[in-house]
Design a protein around this motif. Structure first.
Motif, PDB file in Angstrom:
ATOM      1  N   MET A 180       0.851  -1.183   0.000  1.00 46.43           N
ATOM      2  CA  MET A 180       0.000   0.000   0.000  1.00 46.43           C
ATOM      3  C   MET A 180       0.895   1.243   0.000  1.00 46.43           C
ATOM      4  SD  MET A 180      -2.930   1.047   2.797  1.00 46.43           S
ATOM      5  CE  MET A 180      -3.861  -0.452   2.489  1.00 46.43           C
ATOM      6  N   PRO A 181       0.617   2.243  -0.822  1.00 40.06           N
ATOM      7  CA  PRO A 181       1.417   3.472  -0.788  1.00 40.06           C
ATOM      8  C   PRO A 181       1.437   4.039   0.633  1.00 40.06           C
ATOM      9  CG  PRO A 181      -0.032   3.463  -2.693  1.00 40.06           C
ATOM     10  CD  PRO A 181      -0.436   2.285  -1.856  1.00 40.06           C
ATOM     11  N   TYR A 182       2.615   4.461   1.079  1.00 40.55           N
ATOM     12  CA  TYR A 182       2.724   4.879   2.480  1.00 40.55           C
ATOM     13  C   TYR A 182       1.808   6.055   2.814  1.00 40.55           C
ATOM     14  CZ  TYR A 182       6.016   8.409   0.632  1.00 40.55           C
ATOM     15  OH  TYR A 182       6.609   9.431  -0.065  1.00 40.55           O
ATOM     16  N   ALA A 183       1.466   6.875   1.815  1.00 39.82           N
ATOM     17  CA  ALA A 183       0.573   8.008   2.076  1.00 39.82           C
ATOM     18  C   ALA A 183      -0.839   7.551   2.417  1.00 39.82           C
ATOM     19  CB  ALA A 183       0.549   8.935   0.865  1.00 39.82           C
ATOM     20  N   ASP A 184      -1.216   6.339   1.983  1.00 37.85           N
ATOM     21  CA  ASP A 184      -2.565   5.820   2.241  1.00 37.85           C
ATOM     22  C   ASP A 184      -2.650   4.999   3.524  1.00 37.85           C
ATOM     23  OD1 ASP A 184      -3.251   6.950  -0.176  1.00 37.85           O
ATOM     24  OD2 ASP A 184      -3.061   5.069  -1.313  1.00 37.85           O
ATOM     25  N   VAL A 185      -1.511   4.665   4.099  1.00 31.89           N
ATOM     26  CA  VAL A 185      -1.513   3.769   5.253  1.00 31.89           C
ATOM     27  C   VAL A 185      -2.174   4.390   6.484  1.00 31.89           C
ATOM     28  CG1 VAL A 185      -0.083   2.400   6.811  1.00 31.89           C
ATOM     29  CG2 VAL A 185       0.502   2.542   4.396  1.00 31.89           C
ATOM     30  N   SER A 232      12.838   6.116   3.567  1.00 32.90           N
ATOM     31  CA  SER A 232      13.807   6.647   2.617  1.00 32.90           C
ATOM     32  C   SER A 232      13.382   7.990   2.049  1.00 32.90           C
ATOM     33  CB  SER A 232      14.008   5.647   1.477  1.00 32.90           C
ATOM     34  OG  SER A 232      14.852   6.165   0.482  1.00 32.90           O
ATOM     35  N   GLU A 233      12.099   8.113   1.658  1.00 31.63           N
ATOM     36  CA  GLU A 233      11.641   9.283   0.933  1.00 31.63           C
ATOM     37  C   GLU A 233      11.173  10.424   1.814  1.00 31.63           C
ATOM     38  OE1 GLU A 233       8.738   8.065  -1.924  1.00 31.63           O
ATOM     39  OE2 GLU A 233       9.939   6.355  -2.619  1.00 31.63           O
ATOM     40  N   VAL A 234      10.690  10.110   3.007  1.00 28.87           N
ATOM     41  CA  VAL A 234      10.148  11.144   3.891  1.00 28.87           C
ATOM     42  C   VAL A 234      11.047  11.377   5.101  1.00 28.87           C
ATOM     43  CG1 VAL A 234       8.182  11.859   5.306  1.00 28.87           C
ATOM     44  CG2 VAL A 234       7.800  10.620   3.163  1.00 28.87           C
ATOM     45  N   ALA A 235      11.379  10.306   5.797  1.00 32.49           N
ATOM     46  CA  ALA A 235      12.155  10.449   7.035  1.00 32.49           C
ATOM     47  C   ALA A 235      13.643  10.653   6.772  1.00 32.49           C
ATOM     48  CB  ALA A 235      11.952   9.221   7.920  1.00 32.49           C
ATOM     49  N   GLU A 237      21.292   2.064   6.707  1.00 35.32           N
ATOM     50  CA  GLU A 237      21.560   1.019   7.688  1.00 35.32           C
ATOM     51  C   GLU A 237      20.515   1.010   8.800  1.00 35.32           C
ATOM     52  OE1 GLU A 237      24.248   4.546   8.841  1.00 35.32           O
ATOM     53  OE2 GLU A 237      23.521   3.554   7.009  1.00 35.32           O
ATOM     54  N   VAL A 238      19.941   2.169   9.117  1.00 34.48           N
ATOM     55  CA  VAL A 238      18.904   2.245  10.153  1.00 34.48           C
ATOM     56  C   VAL A 238      17.598   1.639   9.639  1.00 34.48           C
ATOM     57  CG1 VAL A 238      17.477   3.818  11.533  1.00 34.48           C
ATOM     58  CG2 VAL A 238      19.936   4.245  11.276  1.00 34.48           C
ATOM     59  N   ALA A 239      17.213   2.012   8.426  1.00 30.15           N
ATOM     60  CA  ALA A 239      15.969   1.488   7.856  1.00 30.15           C
ATOM     61  C   ALA A 239      16.041  -0.022   7.670  1.00 30.15           C
ATOM     62  CB  ALA A 239      15.688   2.165   6.514  1.00 30.15           C
ATOM     63  N   GLU A 240      17.188  -0.511   7.198  1.00 35.24           N
ATOM     64  CA  GLU A 240      17.340  -1.947   6.992  1.00 35.24           C
ATOM     65  C   GLU A 240      17.367  -2.695   8.326  1.00 35.24           C
ATOM     66  OE1 GLU A 240      17.552  -3.713   3.844  1.00 35.24           O
ATOM     67  OE2 GLU A 240      16.560  -1.803   3.464  1.00 35.24           O
ATOM     68  N   ALA A 241      17.992  -2.105   9.344  1.00 37.71           N
ATOM     69  CA  ALA A 241      18.024  -2.736  10.666  1.00 37.71           C
ATOM     70  C   ALA A 241      16.618  -2.822  11.252  1.00 37.71           C
ATOM     71  CB  ALA A 241      18.941  -1.957  11.603  1.00 37.71           C
ATOM     72  N   ALA A 242      15.774  -1.826  10.971  1.00 37.38           N
ATOM     73  CA  ALA A 242      14.395  -1.851  11.463  1.00 37.38           C
ATOM     74  C   ALA A 242      13.623  -3.020  10.860  1.00 37.38           C
ATOM     75  CB  ALA A 242      13.702  -0.534  11.133  1.00 37.38           C
ATOM     76  N   LEU A 243      14.003  -3.410   9.649  1.00 38.56           N
ATOM     77  CA  LEU A 243      13.347  -4.537   8.975  1.00 38.56           C
ATOM     78  C   LEU A 243      14.046  -5.861   9.260  1.00 38.56           C
ATOM     79  CD1 LEU A 243      12.760  -2.830   5.511  1.00 38.56           C
ATOM     80  CD2 LEU A 243      11.022  -3.328   7.228  1.00 38.56           C
TER      81      LEU A 243
END
Length: 395
Positions: free
Chosen positions: A213-218, A341-344, A349-355
């Motif tokens: 789902m597009p993150y804007a719609d979540v 990636s696009e907003v925050a 490495e932080v985004a990948e670690a969160a996943l």
């Protein structure tokens, strides 16, 4: 299996002179001039012909009469006749010390039980062989399996179920490797030979992406979930907030949660990568956890059965009922990754670690000891704030 009666008796077996003495139904006691006694059975294998085109009758040895009793010989002869009637050559079972492929595969499965991440993975390993190999080569001794038999298993599904076929090939190879290590086979593994010969067609497999789902719609969808009282709705909200996998959320137990430290620690045994993963808990996540405390269950998100988790299809079925069947639960991980990636502007490495993704080479990961928990906490707090303003839950 009850032994069948016949013409011979124990006394006759011990005292018959040289010659071939019939018991009936193709079973014979053969006494050599030296006095050695052995059993043979004559069968006609369905579908086999001799040079003249007549049904082919073949003798098979059943062992010496000094070690194989009359009753045992009758039982073995009956089994051989049953095999021959089905068109199976009993010679494949003549070497009693060589297990069949199915026998060895089941033993390999048992031996590897301690290495499976969970029982489901172990079941999948065996079920693939059960569905696609056992019907074709399960009764064959492991020393009789070559490239034709491997192709017989792989060819029917190589293009139509390519991922399954690749897993099947890996598991066939594993069983035959064990057979060789036990001295039951010699020479190259036929699975390797088939692969290196490139006899199977090349299959182009497109990368499968989970529909996100597009993150804007979540946030709006999250608010819709907030209006529902079902446990599946709370579990899906928690999944969106944490960007975790379905199995990680549904298998969550209270002993993994430290409310005071605002931390959820998922043991490595429940992680896809086999490595422990720590999830920083935000205010919005904690509000959901406090709500679920009322169930007093072992699992945070209890299913229909007491102290059992929700079904792994529960959240997906909820999305379908809400008209969001174009998207998947797993896709919310991609929604989070795009937003990060696009907003925050979160570091990769932080985004990948969160996943809970492993980033870099083995050497790089060896030096990167930290799981970036506090830096991830900042990112997850920002992600959660997108949703906390869309519902009226008290924090």
């Amino acid at each position: 299996m009850a032994a069948l009666g016949g013409k011979l008796t124990k006394r006759l077996v011990e005292n018959h002179g040289p010659g071939r003495h019939g018991d009936g139904a193709g079973l014979y006691l053969v006494v050599d001039p030296s006095g050695a006694r052995r059993w043979i059975v004559r069968v006609t294998i369905k579908g086999q012909k001799n040079r003249a085109g007549a049904p082919l009758r073949t003798d098979f040895g059943l062992g010496g009469a000094d070690v194989v009793t009359l009753n045992q010989a009758r039982e073995r002869a009956l089994e051989y006749r049953r095999m021959a009637k089905r068109g199976l050559n009993p010679r494949f079972n003549a070497q009693m010390d060589v297990p069949t492929f199915e026998e060895l595969a089941r033993q390999v499965h048992i031996d590897r039980l301690p290495t499976w991440k969970n029982p489901k993975h172990g079941d999948q390993w065996l079920n693939t062989l059960r569905d696609y190999a056992f019907p074709k080569i399960g009764r064959m001794p492991v020393d009789s399996i070559g490239q034709p038999e491997i192709l017989m298993c792989l060819s029917p599904i190589w293009t139509t179920k390519h991922e399954t076929a690749k897993r099947l090939a890996q598991r066939l190879k594993a069983v035959l490797d064990v057979a060789r290590s036990k001295g039951l086979r010699s020479g190259e593994n036929p699975v390797t030979a088939v692969k290196e010969a490139h006899v199977l067609p090349k299959v182009r497999v497109r990368a499968q992406h989970h529909d996100a789902m597009p993150y804007a719609d979540v946030p709006a969808f999250y608010a819709e979930l907030g209006a529902r009282t079902a446990t599946a709705a709370r579990a899906l909200q928690f999944t969106i907030l944490t960007a975790c996998r379905t199995s990680e959320v549904l298998g969550m137990t209270w002993d993994e949660v430290d409310l005071e430290a605002r931390l959820w620690t998922i043991p490595g045994a429940r992680m896809k990568g086999g490595v422990q993963h720590r999830v920083p808990l935000t205010d919005e996540m904690l509000a959901i956890l406090r709500e679920m405390r009322a169930t007093a269950s072992d699992y945070v998100f209890e299913g229909q059965k007491r102290h059992k988790p929700l079904s792994n299809m529960s959240m997906l079925m909820l999305m379908r009922r809400m008209g969001r069947d174009a998207f998947t639960v797993h896709g919310f991980r991609s929604s989070f990754r795009d937003w990060a990636s696009e907003v925050a502007n979160a570091p990769r490495e932080v985004a990948e670690a969160a996943l809970a993704h492993q980033v870099g080479t083995d050497v790089e990961r060896a030096y990167a000891r930290s799981d970036l928990l506090e830096r991830r906490r900042v990112t997850m707090d920002a992600w959660s704030r997108l949703f906390s303003k869309n519902n009226n839950r008290e924090v």
